[in-house]
Design a protein around this motif. Sequence first.
Motif, PDB file in Angstrom:
ATOM      1  N   THR A   1     -40.077  -1.164 -13.435  1.00  0.00           N
ATOM      2  CA  THR A   1     -41.026  -1.185 -14.556  1.00  0.00           C
ATOM      3  C   THR A   1     -40.545  -0.263 -15.668  1.00  0.00           C
ATOM      4  O   THR A   1     -39.588   0.489 -15.496  1.00  0.00           O
ATOM      5  N   ASP A   2     -41.261  -0.308 -16.791  1.00  0.00           N
ATOM      6  CA  ASP A   2     -40.837   0.551 -17.905  1.00  0.00           C
ATOM      7  C   ASP A   2     -41.030   2.027 -17.579  1.00  0.00           C
ATOM      8  O   ASP A   2     -40.527   2.889 -18.294  1.00  0.00           O
ATOM      9  N   LYS A   3     -41.754   2.327 -16.499  1.00  0.00           N
ATOM     10  CA  LYS A   3     -41.868   3.719 -16.058  1.00  0.00           C
ATOM     11  C   LYS A   3     -40.835   4.056 -14.982  1.00  0.00           C
ATOM     12  O   LYS A   3     -40.898   5.108 -14.354  1.00  0.00           O
ATOM     13  N   GLY A   4     -39.940   3.116 -14.750  1.00  0.00           N
ATOM     14  CA  GLY A   4     -38.867   3.377 -13.793  1.00  0.00           C
ATOM     15  C   GLY A   4     -39.266   3.155 -12.344  1.00  0.00           C
ATOM     16  O   GLY A   4     -38.529   3.535 -11.432  1.00  0.00           O
ATOM     17  N   LYS A   5     -40.442   2.568 -12.136  1.00  0.00           N
ATOM     18  CA  LYS A   5     -40.920   2.373 -10.761  1.00  0.00           C
ATOM     19  C   LYS A   5     -40.472   1.017 -10.225  1.00  0.00           C
ATOM     20  O   LYS A   5     -40.391   0.038 -10.964  1.00  0.00           O
ATOM     21  N   ALA A   6     -40.244   0.978  -8.923  1.00  0.00           N
ATOM     22  CA  ALA A   6     -39.844  -0.284  -8.299  1.00  0.00           C
ATOM     23  C   ALA A   6     -41.043  -1.216  -8.217  1.00  0.00           C
ATOM     24  O   ALA A   6     -42.088  -0.856  -7.679  1.00  0.00           O
ATOM     25  N   TRP A   7     -40.928  -2.399  -8.781  1.00  0.00           N
ATOM     26  CA  TRP A   7     -41.969  -3.423  -8.658  1.00  0.00           C
ATOM     27  C   TRP A   7     -41.540  -4.457  -7.620  1.00  0.00           C
ATOM     28  O   TRP A   7     -42.327  -5.249  -7.145  1.00  0.00           O
ATOM     29  N   ALA A   8     -40.275  -4.433  -7.299  1.00  0.00           N
ATOM     30  CA  ALA A   8     -39.752  -5.254  -6.209  1.00  0.00           C
ATOM     31  C   ALA A   8     -38.534  -4.529  -5.651  1.00  0.00           C
ATOM     32  O   ALA A   8     -37.855  -3.798  -6.378  1.00  0.00           O
ATOM     33  N   GLY A   9     -38.299  -4.694  -4.379  1.00  0.00           N
ATOM     34  CA  GLY A   9     -37.155  -4.030  -3.768  1.00  0.00           C
ATOM     35  C   GLY A   9     -36.841  -4.646  -2.417  1.00  0.00           C
ATOM     36  O   GLY A   9     -37.639  -5.418  -1.870  1.00  0.00           O
TER      37      GLY A   9
END
Lengths: 82, 350
Positions: free
Chosen positions: B234-242
């Motif tokens: 995401t734009d916050k650097g968080k994984a939305w898929a992995g």
Amino acid sequence: MKIKSNIATSENGFIFNPATGDSFSGNAMAAHLLIAMKSGKTGHEIKKDILDKYDVGADQLERDWEDWMIQLKEANLLETEG
Amino acid sequence: MADKYANLCLAITGINANDNPGPGMAVIRSLKESFGAGLRIIGLSYEPLEPGIYLRDHVNKTYQIPYPTEGANALLERLTYIHQQEKLDLIIPNFDSELFNFIKIAPQLMQIGIASFLPSHQQLAVRDKVNLKDFGLKHGFYVPADHKLYTIDDIKKAADEFNFPMVIKGKFYEASVVYTMDQAIKAFHQLNAAWGVPVIAQQFIKGTEINIAALGDGKGNNTSIVAMRKLYITDKGKAWAGVTIKDEKFIELGNNFALATGWKGGYEMEIMSNEDGHLYILEINPRFPAWIYLTAAAGQNQPGALVKMALGDIVEPFDDYQAGKLFVRYSWDHVTDISDFQQFSVFGEL
């Protein structure tokens, strides 16, 4: 050159590298080649099978095979030599 | 023999399942998978719009707790009250910013019968963003160079050393990759306003982002390590898929960290694998990550193991997990009544 032993391949050409998370989609021929390579056949044996089965010249096949190897190497799917 | 875990009462923070989710709901999901639906889950929430408060299928009851800035005594007082109502067996805190207070009051909580499984203040400090580079130098880990930023002049010094892009990070949370001095100054002011100084400027490392979730036993070993490659960020650097990945070098890195720190509890290593294959530690989060359920799905239920260890049981280290387990996060509009919001806002309980 051998495919890394941990690489997962499927009959529909999907390739997953469990060490890196890289995944690739190949066509029917890619799937065929991967299964043959994973079965332990040598490059020479696989190329002979292709020459027997498909209407392709030996020179063309050799060029395509080299290109295939380069793609596998760039994708980090081949065992490191040495 | 009755399952001694089946009817535990567990208090969980981090139930803010929003677009930058806390780990709480994933921890709860893992625990229910490990011990069954008979668990009583008590949510501990800071704000009345944390979604977990209203997800009653997952959280039996939620209590508001004081912000970390109100201090350890206020937290202890509130938890003592909650314990009188609920008879808690265990607390799992899931926010970086609250850990200092929870660690401080852990002995008092244990005295009244509430277990926890937390690192020490010293362990918490060594992996702090402010100290991470020194920690890496001391123990031979790759860590990007950094500068502590207190003023605009400090940003200029950092830019002179790192050039652009570089990464500007908040003391506790959030990070931005900046490409110009204007962006760097803007990020500095935003992160200073949110989390205070020092803001941290970090050398930008190009590569593949990998996260490692692990559970340290407090004796220099890991009970579990699971690595995940981010597939959608995401734009916050968080994984939305992995997807889970498996390579001996990730296990080795986690084991070296556990050995160097004697870490006790859950933690997450944020790693950048550069083109030379070096694993740079970008951050070490002192708690489970929001994607922690993936460890359960892959065969190593870390929250479940933590509960057993916190209650004094011996848990044999996991020795394998399934690579290729993929998660895709999603959002969902949960509907409730304004009366629930009112109840929580006014009384701090729902």
